[in-house]
Write a protein that holds these residues in place. Structure first.
Motif, PDB file in Angstrom:
ATOM      1  N   PHE A  32       0.806  -1.352  -0.085  1.00 58.95           N
ATOM      2  CA  PHE A  32       0.001   0.066  -0.090  1.00 58.95           C
ATOM      3  C   PHE A  32       0.694   1.118  -0.047  1.00 58.95           C
ATOM      4  O   PHE A  32       0.620   2.197  -0.565  1.00 58.95           O
ATOM      5  CB  PHE A  32      -1.010  -0.222   1.250  1.00 58.95           C
ATOM      6  N   LEU A  36      -0.167   5.368  -1.089  1.00 66.33           N
ATOM      7  CA  LEU A  36      -0.310   6.330  -0.039  1.00 66.33           C
ATOM      8  C   LEU A  36       0.557   7.432  -0.329  1.00 66.33           C
ATOM      9  O   LEU A  36       0.239   8.547   0.085  1.00 66.33           O
ATOM     10  CB  LEU A  36      -0.257   5.621   1.286  1.00 66.33           C
ATOM     11  N   LEU A  69      -3.387   5.095   9.511  1.00 67.01           N
ATOM     12  CA  LEU A  69      -3.843   3.841   9.095  1.00 67.01           C
ATOM     13  C   LEU A  69      -3.276   2.593   9.744  1.00 67.01           C
ATOM     14  O   LEU A  69      -1.998   2.547   9.772  1.00 67.01           O
ATOM     15  CB  LEU A  69      -3.700   3.671   7.553  1.00 67.01           C
ATOM     16  N   VAL A  88      -6.907  -1.546   8.968  1.00 68.51           N
ATOM     17  CA  VAL A  88      -7.003  -1.984   7.668  1.00 68.51           C
ATOM     18  C   VAL A  88      -6.638  -3.461   7.826  1.00 68.51           C
ATOM     19  O   VAL A  88      -5.533  -3.769   8.393  1.00 68.51           O
ATOM     20  CB  VAL A  88      -5.941  -1.406   6.839  1.00 68.51           C
ATOM     21  N   ILE A 120     -11.085  -0.066   6.385  1.00 67.43           N
ATOM     22  CA  ILE A 120     -10.489  -0.733   4.933  1.00 67.43           C
ATOM     23  C   ILE A 120     -10.447  -2.005   5.131  1.00 67.43           C
ATOM     24  O   ILE A 120      -9.594  -2.637   5.884  1.00 67.43           O
ATOM     25  CB  ILE A 120      -9.264  -0.076   4.841  1.00 67.43           C
ATOM     26  N   HIS A 122     -10.477  -6.039   2.494  1.00 73.65           N
ATOM     27  CA  HIS A 122      -9.724  -6.480   1.068  1.00 73.65           C
ATOM     28  C   HIS A 122     -10.643  -7.244   0.388  1.00 73.65           C
ATOM     29  O   HIS A 122     -10.235  -7.934  -0.777  1.00 73.65           O
ATOM     30  CB  HIS A 122      -8.368  -6.964   1.499  1.00 73.65           C
ATOM     31  N   ILE A 143     -10.647  -2.680  -0.642  1.00 72.68           N
ATOM     32  CA  ILE A 143      -9.246  -2.246  -1.450  1.00 72.68           C
ATOM     33  C   ILE A 143      -8.025  -3.423  -1.216  1.00 72.68           C
ATOM     34  O   ILE A 143      -7.479  -3.321  -0.287  1.00 72.68           O
ATOM     35  CB  ILE A 143      -8.594  -0.890  -1.066  1.00 72.68           C
ATOM     36  N   ALA A 504      -6.261   0.965  -6.660  1.00 71.34           N
ATOM     37  CA  ALA A 504      -6.177   1.263  -5.145  1.00 71.34           C
ATOM     38  C   ALA A 504      -6.296   2.922  -4.840  1.00 71.34           C
ATOM     39  O   ALA A 504      -7.059   3.248  -4.079  1.00 71.34           O
ATOM     40  CB  ALA A 504      -5.018   0.542  -4.698  1.00 71.34           C
ATOM     41  N   ARG A 507      -9.782   4.429  -5.059  1.00 73.63           N
ATOM     42  CA  ARG A 507     -10.716   4.039  -3.881  1.00 73.63           C
ATOM     43  C   ARG A 507     -10.283   4.560  -2.820  1.00 73.63           C
ATOM     44  O   ARG A 507     -11.142   5.159  -2.124  1.00 73.63           O
ATOM     45  CB  ARG A 507     -10.815   2.366  -3.848  1.00 73.63           C
ATOM     46  N   LEU A 508      -8.885   4.609  -2.450  1.00 73.14           N
ATOM     47  CA  LEU A 508      -8.249   5.152  -1.248  1.00 73.14           C
ATOM     48  C   LEU A 508      -8.524   6.802  -1.187  1.00 73.14           C
ATOM     49  O   LEU A 508      -8.920   7.369  -0.243  1.00 73.14           O
ATOM     50  CB  LEU A 508      -6.998   5.049  -1.352  1.00 73.14           C
ATOM     51  N   SER A 509      -8.227   7.147  -2.397  1.00 76.43           N
ATOM     52  CA  SER A 509      -8.564   8.813  -2.344  1.00 76.43           C
ATOM     53  C   SER A 509     -10.049   9.103  -2.072  1.00 76.43           C
ATOM     54  O   SER A 509     -10.513  10.096  -1.275  1.00 76.43           O
ATOM     55  CB  SER A 509      -8.246   9.164  -3.819  1.00 76.43           C
ATOM     56  N   LEU A 512     -10.876   8.463   1.671  1.00 78.04           N
ATOM     57  CA  LEU A 512      -9.848   9.259   2.861  1.00 78.04           C
ATOM     58  C   LEU A 512     -10.159  10.686   2.741  1.00 78.04           C
ATOM     59  O   LEU A 512      -9.969  11.286   3.593  1.00 78.04           O
ATOM     60  CB  LEU A 512      -8.104   9.167   2.670  1.00 78.04           C
TER      61      LEU A 512
END
Length: 522
Positions: A32, A36, A69, A88, A120, A122, A143, A504, A507-509, A512
């Motif tokens: 990840f 990040l 995280l 996570v 989060i 998986h 994610i 990833a 989805r993360l953006s 968060l």
């Protein structure tokens, strides 16, 4: 934006933590991190209780958003921090723990998730399990670890099977290979119970027998029978030492005679010159033969693979991985097929008992001509790439997966799978990328529940389906290369959408940057 990250296992401790609880979270965090770093400043912390809120206060002072995280399950996540905290975690069951034990409320995951306010995971299965317990509107997103991008160089070589043999260097490991190993020491017999008791007491075990057989084999190879003629050296053998030069021998003895007889009459300079000449003419001392290395000790090893290779990577003490079905179905399917190979790449620092169990299992099977290789130890990047190159199919027969990094990695390299379509694997396994193995639901306990109370479900593997999947995969590789190529291309495309950095990051953006009271500084 500041993104604080944490895993109990770190780069410094991973070597001694392989196979331990939560060790896989380090690998997830590692995958990840590049994503990040696109989204903000990433800071790794070692002690969340001491460091996180200090970073959070500094970020607030600078007018920055900050989030923590924690790559850990909810019951091992540090709670009560001022900084917004997001666990996570991976989970392979249809329900999360909703009970506590030892009078510790954190074992009920609803407690930690409620305090964190989001998570989060998986897989879609885990999203559903969390929302079943926390409510349909609980903020949770799936994610998978973004592993696809790091294999771009391997994918550039093409999707056609490459020709072996492939040679893999293992800097420090052990290798047991049934093509050059007798299983006789692990055969059941009248003293099997006594051997089991001795092993439990730490006395002589099958390991000692193997060490003895190994030493005897080396001695037998180096010592021909007394009445047998000396065999002719093969062309590739090392040359015999040259016969002594008569002039060199004469000079050596002459120098020695002068030194002993005329030493007292010679000037010191001549005495020193004769000493130096004598040392130069002395025959070299014989180099002692190296001590044989026990097959159980971590040491540099070489492994060559050829034929149709099925590879499985797992922690042998993780009961979910179900190596018994993988092994027995393979040895049955390919009993008379010598070019079929099953490679078990193990990941645990205490490997001896697990390998002993595997060898005992093989010894109890009917005789087979297929090849089984057990590899334990560190493989460097070049060796891992060779292992992937050698692999025709990646194998999974587990009872449940939270995401399964090795399976995702091999698929990302265009290696079709033999795997069931359940738990997290249901997100990416189907007949377009794999030979699907049937399974059915069965009751089980949450793995960290000391009561072993049946509160959730796992998947039992249909052994006959696994056996047939082996045969179908082998036949496809040997007889239908066009279909194999299609499976390979499908696997690459499937994993690009499932676990690439681009997927990833998107989805993360979105997850968060949700603006609410818990995600921004007050």
């Amino acid at each position: 934006m500041k993104i604080l990250i944490y895993s109990e296992v770190t780069a410094a401790s991973i070597a001694r933590s392989l196979g331990m609880p939560e060790y896989s979270y380090y690998f997830v965090l590692r995958e990840f991190r590049p994503v990040l770093e696109r989204l903000g400043e990433v800071i790794a912390v070692d002690d969340p209780a001491r460091e996180v809120d200090a970073h959070y206060a500094a970020a607030c002072e600078a007018g920055q958003r900050c989030v923590f995280l924690s790559f850990s399950p909810p019951h091992r996540t540090t709670l009560g921090l001022a900084c917004p905290t997001v666990p996570v975690f991976a989970w392979e069951f249809d329900s999360i723990p909703t009970q506590s034990w030892y009078d510790q409320p954190e074992h009920d995951w609803r407690h930690g998730l409620a305090l964190c306010g989001r998570a989060i995971v998986h897989s879609r299965l885990t999203v559903e399990a969390v929302r079943d317990a926390m409510g349909a509107d609980f903020p949770v997103v799936s994610i998978p670890a973004p592993v696809w991008d790091k294999f771009a160089r391997l994918r550039a070589r093409g999707d056609q099977p490459r020709r072996g043999p492939w040679h893999i260097g293992v800097p420090a490991g052990v290798v047991f290979d049934t093509h050059n190993l007798s299983l006789e020491p692990w055969m059941p017999g009248p003293d099997a119970v006594a051997q089991a008791v001795a092993q439990a007491r730490g006395e002589t075990t099958a390991q000692a027998v193997v060490d003895a057989l190994h030493a005897e084999a080396q001695a037998a190879e180096s010592a021909p029978a007394a009445d047998a003629p000396a065999p002719a050296a093969p062309p590739s053998a090392a040359p015999m030492p040259a016969a002594p030069d008569p002039l060199r021998v004469t000079l050596r003895y002459l120098a020695e005679w002068y030194r002993l007889v005329w030493r007292d009459s010679l000037p010191p300079a001549c005495d020193r010159a004769l000493d130096a000449l004598r040392r130069r003419l002395r025959p070299p001392a014989a180099t002692p033969a190296p001590e044989p290395v026990s097959p159980w000790e971590l040491a540099p090893r070489q492994l060559s693979l050829d034929g149709v290779v099925f590879t499985a990577m797992f922690n042998p003490y993780d009961g979910r991985k179900n190596w018994v079905d993988m092994l027995t179905a393979f040895c049955t399917a390919f009993r008379d097929v010598p070019d079929a190979t099953l490679l078990f790449k193990l990941g645990h620092s205490k490997y001896r008992s697990a390998i002993n169990d595997m060898l005992m299992c093989m010894a109890r099977l009917p005789a087979f001509r297929c090849r089984v290789v057990i590899l334990q130890g560190f493989v460097d990047e070049a060796g891992f790439e060779s292992l992937i190159d050698a692999t025709a199919f990646v194998v999974n027969a587990s009872h449940g997966e939270g995401q399964c990094l090795p399976l995702m990695e091999f698929l990302s390299c265009g290696k079709p799978a033999l795997a069931p379509r359940h738990s997290a694997m249901a997100d990416y396994i189907d007949g377009e990328v794999a030979f699907v193995v049937d399974s059915w639901l069965d009751a089980t306990a949450w793995p960290h529940d000391p009561r072993l109370a049946y509160r959730t479900l796992r998947h039992q593997i249909d052994w006959q389906s696994l056996l047939q999947a082996y045969r179908d995969a082998y036949r496809t590789y040997r007889e239908d290369p066009a279909r194999y190529a299609v499976l390979s291309r499908n696997a690459v495309a499937r994993m690009q959408g499932h676990c690439s950095r681009e997927a990833a990051a998107a989805r993360l953006s979105a997850f968060l940057t949700i603006e609410d009271n818990e995600s921004v500084c007050a």
